[in-house]
Design an enzyme around this catalytic site. Structure first.
Site, PDB file in Angstrom:
ATOM      1  N   HIS A 232      -0.241  -5.394   4.800  1.00  0.00           N
ATOM      2  CA  HIS A 232      -0.795  -4.367   3.928  1.00  0.00           C
ATOM      3  C   HIS A 232      -1.961  -3.985   4.054  1.00  0.00           C
ATOM      4  O   HIS A 232      -3.501  -4.120   4.144  1.00  0.00           O
ATOM      5  CB  HIS A 232      -0.920  -5.447   3.086  1.00  0.00           C
ATOM      6  CG  HIS A 232      -0.490  -5.107   1.027  1.00  0.00           C
ATOM      7  ND1 HIS A 232      -1.841  -4.412   0.589  1.00  0.00           N
ATOM      8  CD2 HIS A 232       0.101  -4.949   0.513  1.00  0.00           C
ATOM      9  CE1 HIS A 232      -1.212  -3.556  -0.165  1.00  0.00           C
ATOM     10  NE2 HIS A 232      -0.142  -3.400  -0.446  1.00  0.00           N
TER      11      HIS A 232
ATOM     12  N   HIS B 230       2.604   1.628   3.521  1.00  0.00           N
ATOM     13  CA  HIS B 230       1.720   1.019   3.485  1.00  0.00           C
ATOM     14  C   HIS B 230       1.764  -0.570   3.563  1.00  0.00           C
ATOM     15  O   HIS B 230       0.558  -0.974   3.906  1.00  0.00           O
ATOM     16  CB  HIS B 230       0.939   1.285   2.114  1.00  0.00           C
ATOM     17  CG  HIS B 230       1.909   0.284   0.704  1.00  0.00           C
ATOM     18  ND1 HIS B 230       2.857   0.424   0.878  1.00  0.00           N
ATOM     19  CD2 HIS B 230       1.250  -0.805   0.347  1.00  0.00           C
ATOM     20  CE1 HIS B 230       3.435  -0.718  -0.112  1.00  0.00           C
ATOM     21  NE2 HIS B 230       2.077  -1.453  -1.164  1.00  0.00           N
TER      22      HIS B 230
END
Length: 633
Positions: A554, A539
């Site tokens: 992110h 992620h």
């Protein structure tokens, strides 16, 4: 279209390779011992037969333990292989062919030598088994090391690994389905359902043939990716190094200890099931029914793993699986000659095993980040090498124990269900059921009391690593010589960092930057860079630009808990990336369905190096050609 066809061919070829690999391993680790104890030695002297069986099984156990020491050297040899066919495929093919031929030879009495000169047979046996062990190790290590070399696309890797898991499950199960029907069908003397040497030879012939063909199919049907990242940079982990990591990483140590107890228990009981069907139940061919049911149910149980872990979490799933297995042992131990109870007890014991394997595999994988967080450095290859070592250790101990149990119970050459005494049955059942139950109880005690690395704990650790990684590369980056404008890595609506719904990011703890509410699911490199930080959850990514800028990208808030579901990465740590290269794809609806914020957060983690960082656009839609930040030197 052509690429898709090649990918499908590679997946199927690799899956068939896994099928043949696990069929071979099942025959070697489970059914070869049955052949040794019940058919190999027939000198006419039962005491001598028993001694030779004990010697052979102890030799096998000793050589398999030695294998734990030589595996790192085999890994190093593979890492340094460089041929036009690739690094791994030559070893898969050569190792597969030689180990299969050697296995076939071992399923014979070497022209009667085991009867006429047992001790000369023992010497030749040890030499042949060493040859088999070494070349099978070359094949096995090379085969399972191939997945990263087949693609840099994490999604394609996952598909390949899934195909391989299905293939290995079917191969490992099918060898148990066919073993006794083939042995009995090809035997001239049925021997109360145990068959004769001829039947066992033809069983080995079929396994060896599949092993050779599947190895060649892998060689022809797959293609290794030629990449700088595939070049060896360090020595393969040795046993000494593994134990060093174990002593420093307490969570890895405890899960390894729990898994070691577990491996010993399941290997001993699993290896004795065929003996039970042959000598206690009196119907060896019924073993095929059990294995057929077991294979089908195991495939289903593996597919249910994600749902079960999300509902119960891994800790509770491990506990529930072991309790189910212990219930299976209890039912099995009381079944006597009742086939329905035997099947029920055996399935309760076998079905949870793929789930336990996956729980342990995931926990060991998570301990990579735990060790990085605790020790300050990442020992990925060392950490992940622990499980295969424990699998082999469990198999080695099982081989030694099973041979001695067969001798003590009288289940050796010439034995039939009618010749087994009540005392022999008692000894057999005690060792088959009581001992594995005790070590499984030890496994559950260690795991439940000492392993604290839950999914939630791992998510917290990953978040901590995200916050700290930029500081570690901060001192290594070069100074910016002129002002620089940074484009958006993803299309969407730009928002200020203070608007991001995460306190750490919003107050700039991880550096200055911005957020983007995504309009698609593709993240691109905003400048030429090197991948400096990767996460198993896929992620986020940390990059260090050729311009000196270190950046954390992110995706989403709380998405670490998704464990990589819905995310695909196209890089590896250390890889050189050009501006505009695709880094990550994600499925935005999956994030929203899981209840998480999908905002993509971009921070300059070495912000303190620069005189000023200002946003060029706010609250407007952008694409990956739009400059969003200006960094002043």
């Amino acid at each position: 279209m052509e690429k898709t066809q090649k990918n499908i061919t590679a997946r199927l070829s690799y899956a068939f390779g896994a099928f043949g690999n696990d069929m071979f391993y099942g025959a070697l680790s489970g059914y070869f011992i049955m052949f040794v104890t019940t058919h190999l030695f027939n000198t006419g002297n039962q005491a001598q037969n028993d001694r030779m069986i004990s010697y052979v099984t102890l030799v096998i156990a000793a050589l398999r333990i030695v294998e734990l020491i030589i595996d790192p050297f085999i890994g190093n040899a593979i890492d340094r292989t460089n041929t036009r066919f690739g690094r791994f495929k030559p070893w898969v093919v050569v190792g597969g062919v030689i180990s299969s031929i050697t296995l076939l030879i071992l399923f014979t009495d070497l022209g009667g030598l085991s009867r006429t000169n047992p001790f000369l047979y023992l010497i030749i046996f040890a030499i042949l088994y060493i040859i088999l062990d070494i070349f099978y190790s070359f094949k096995d290590i090379g085969f399972w090391s191939m997945i990263p070399a087949l693609s840099l696309d994490s999604r394609e890797r996952e598909k390949t690994a899934t195909f391989a898991r299905v293939g290995s499950t079917i191969g490992g199960g099918l060898v148990g389905v066919i073993v006794m029907p083939i042995v009995v069908a090809f035997s001239l003397n049925k021997n109360g359902g145990t068959g004769d040497n001829r039947g066992w030879f033809w069983f080995a012939f079929i396994v060896a043939l599949v092993g050779i063909i599947s190895a060649i199919v892998v060689g022809l049907g797959t293609k290794e990716v030629d990449s700088e990242l595939r070049k060896n940079k360090e020595q393969t982990a040795g046993v000494k190094e593994v134990f060093k990591v174990l002593t420093k990483n307490d969570q890895l140590m405890w899960v390894a200890l729990a898994y070691a107890f577990y491996c010993i228990g399941i290997n001993i009981l699993g290896s004795l099931v065929l003996y039970y069907f042959t000598f206690i139940l009196g119907h060896s061919t019924y073993f095929s029914v059990l294995q057929m049911i077991n294979t089908c149910i195991s495939l289903v149980s593996v597919s249910l793993f994600p749902k079960l872990t999300s509902k119960f979490n891994r800790r509770n799933l491990f506990f529930g699986c072991i309790i189910t297995m212990l219930c299976g042992i209890a039912v099995f131990s009381m079944a006597n000659t009742s086939l329905p109870l035997v099947i029920l007890g055996a399935e309760l014991f076998f079905v949870p095993q793929p789930l336990v394997f996956l729980v342990v595999l995931m926990t060991i994988s998570d301990s990579v980040e735990y060790g990085q967080w605790k020790l300050g450095h990442r020992d990925e290859s060392l950490t992940l090498s622990v499980r295969p070592l424990l699998d082999k250790l469990g198999g080695a101990i099982s081989n030694a124990v099973v041979g001695q149990i067969a001798v003590l119970a009288g289940m050796t050459t010439g034995a039939t269900p009618d010749t087994i005494t009540e005392h022999g049955k008692f000894i057999f059942k005690l060792m088959m059921f009581a001992f594995p139950a005790v070590v499984l109880l030890l496994a559950i005690f260690v795991f439940y009391k000492k392993v604290i690395l839950t999914e939630e704990k791992h998510a917290q650790i990953v978040e901590e690593l995200e916050k700290s990684w930029g500081k570690k590369v901060d001192g290594q980056t070069k100074a910016l010589v002129q002002d620089l404008e940074i484009p958006a890595p993803i299309a969407g609506k730009v928002i200020t960092l203070s608007e991001v719904k995460d306190a750490n990011f919003a107050r700039g703890s991880l550096g200055q930057g911005f957020g983007i509410i995504p309009s698609d699911g593709r993240v691109y490199a905003p400048f030429d860079c090197t991948i400096r930080s990767t996460f198993s959850t896929r992620h986020a990514v940390g990059i260090e630009g050729d311009n000196g800028v270190t950046m954390l990208i992110h995706i989403g808030i709380g998405t670490v808990n998704m464990k990589g579901t819905g995310f695909v990465t196209y890089f590896e740590e250390g890889q050189r990336i050009k501006k505009g290269d695709l880094l990550i794809e994600f499925w935005d609806p999956a994030i929203k369905k899981a209840g998480y914020d999908d905002t993509v957060i971009v921070t300059i983690t070495n912000s303190n190096k620069y005189a000023q960082i200002e946003m060029l656009v706010k609250d407007q839609d952008v694409d990956t050609t739009t400059n969003v930040l200006k960094i002043k030197a």
